[in-house]
Design an enzyme around this catalytic site. Structure first.
Site, PDB file in Angstrom:
ATOM      1  N   SER A 133     -18.709  57.673  -0.516  1.00 43.63           N
ATOM      2  CA  SER A 133     -19.304  58.559  -1.515  1.00 43.63           C
ATOM      3  C   SER A 133     -20.306  59.441  -0.790  1.00 43.63           C
ATOM      4  O   SER A 133     -20.859  59.061   0.251  1.00 43.63           O
ATOM      5  CB  SER A 133     -20.015  57.746  -2.599  1.00 43.63           C
ATOM      6  OG  SER A 133     -20.818  58.580  -3.421  1.00 43.63           O
ATOM      7  N   TYR A 146     -25.438  50.550  -4.594  1.00 45.14           N
ATOM      8  CA  TYR A 146     -24.267  51.416  -4.426  1.00 45.14           C
ATOM      9  C   TYR A 146     -24.375  52.230  -3.144  1.00 45.14           C
ATOM     10  O   TYR A 146     -23.414  52.329  -2.370  1.00 45.14           O
ATOM     11  CB  TYR A 146     -24.143  52.337  -5.638  1.00 45.14           C
ATOM     12  CG  TYR A 146     -22.863  53.131  -5.696  1.00 45.14           C
ATOM     13  CD1 TYR A 146     -21.682  52.537  -6.125  1.00 45.14           C
ATOM     14  CD2 TYR A 146     -22.837  54.471  -5.328  1.00 45.14           C
ATOM     15  CE1 TYR A 146     -20.503  53.264  -6.196  1.00 45.14           C
ATOM     16  CE2 TYR A 146     -21.659  55.209  -5.388  1.00 45.14           C
ATOM     17  CZ  TYR A 146     -20.497  54.594  -5.829  1.00 45.14           C
ATOM     18  OH  TYR A 146     -19.325  55.324  -5.882  1.00 45.14           O
TER      19      TYR A 146
END
Length: 246
Positions: A133, A146
């Site tokens: 990401s 995350y």
């Protein structure tokens, strides 16, 4: 092409599009997802799709998933480590156990699946594609778990590339803002915030996955696919952006 493809988090969003595009290319796909109802409905639509329901955080589930995949596919040519799950961060009471669970899905599972698939991938001159990401490089507040998982998978990518090369090519894709909902329209402000002029789609990521599986001279790389959003410098008052200290 009749390759054997293994995907995690394959019942929705980016993972679902990856599964679809591989089957449309003539490959057979096994995917892992924790949502059994959605997985079953998706697999029913395509005879070249097989699903295994389970939690990617559990090592035994991963072992059984690869055994299942070999029973269905007879070979593994591509491993796509897509599954991850975000949760709260240090500001909202993220516990050690919750942090570890996110790492188990987003970082430990990709390593374990790479280990379990290693012999098949070496034999077939295969590919590993990890989905990171843009949050591996940029953060908003309260996103420690995350961001850590995605940052870790970037490092895991180049480590695996060196360990498994030249037989297996290992690369990573770092998506930016990807619309994984049913929303069709975005505001002008949302679109103009991205130099490419649009919010990304799962197809934008899947196209890069398939490209990386076809080439033979890229390995160990993380390719950001975010419409150029990470390249724009933002200052208070620029581009109608105003910082609110409250």
């Amino acid at each position: 092409m009749n390759r054997g493809i293994v995907v995690t988090g394959g019942a929705h969003g980016i993972g679902k599009q990856i599964c679809l595009d591989f089957t449309q290319a003539g490959d057979q796909v096994c995917f892992l997802d924790i949502d059994e109802k959605r997985s079953a409905e998706f697999a029913e639509e395509n005879p070249n799709l097989f699903y295994f329901c389970g939690d990617a955080a559990e090592p035994l589930t991963l072992k059984r998933f690869i055994e299942f995949s070999l029973e269905k596919l007879f070979r593994i040519d591509v491993l796509v480590n897509n599954a991850c799950r975000g949760n709260k961060g240090i500001l909202s009471g993220l516990t050690y156990e919750e942090f570890d669970h996110t790492l188990s899905i987003g970082l430990k599972a990709p390593f374990e699946l790479s280990r379990l698939c290693k012999d098949e991938l070496i034999k077939n001159h295969g590919r590993i594609i990890n989905i990171a990401s843009s949050r591996a490089f940029q953060s908003e507040p309260d996103t420690e778990a995350y961001a850590s998982a995605k940052g870790g998978i970037v490092a895991l990518t180049h480590a695996l590339a060196v360990s498994l090369g030249p037989d297996v090519l290992v690369n990573c894709i770092a998506p930016g803002w990807i619309n994984v909902t049913e929303q069709q329209e975005f505001s002008q402000e949302d679109r103009f915030a991205i130099p490419a002029g649009k919010v990304g789609t799962p197809k934008d990521i899947s196209n890069m996955v398939l490209f990386l599986c076809e080439q033979d001279f890229i390995t160990g790389e993380t390719i950001t696919v975010d419409g150029g959003m990470n390249k724009r410098m933002i200052y208070h008052g620029d581009w109608n952006w105003h910082y609110n200290a409250d």
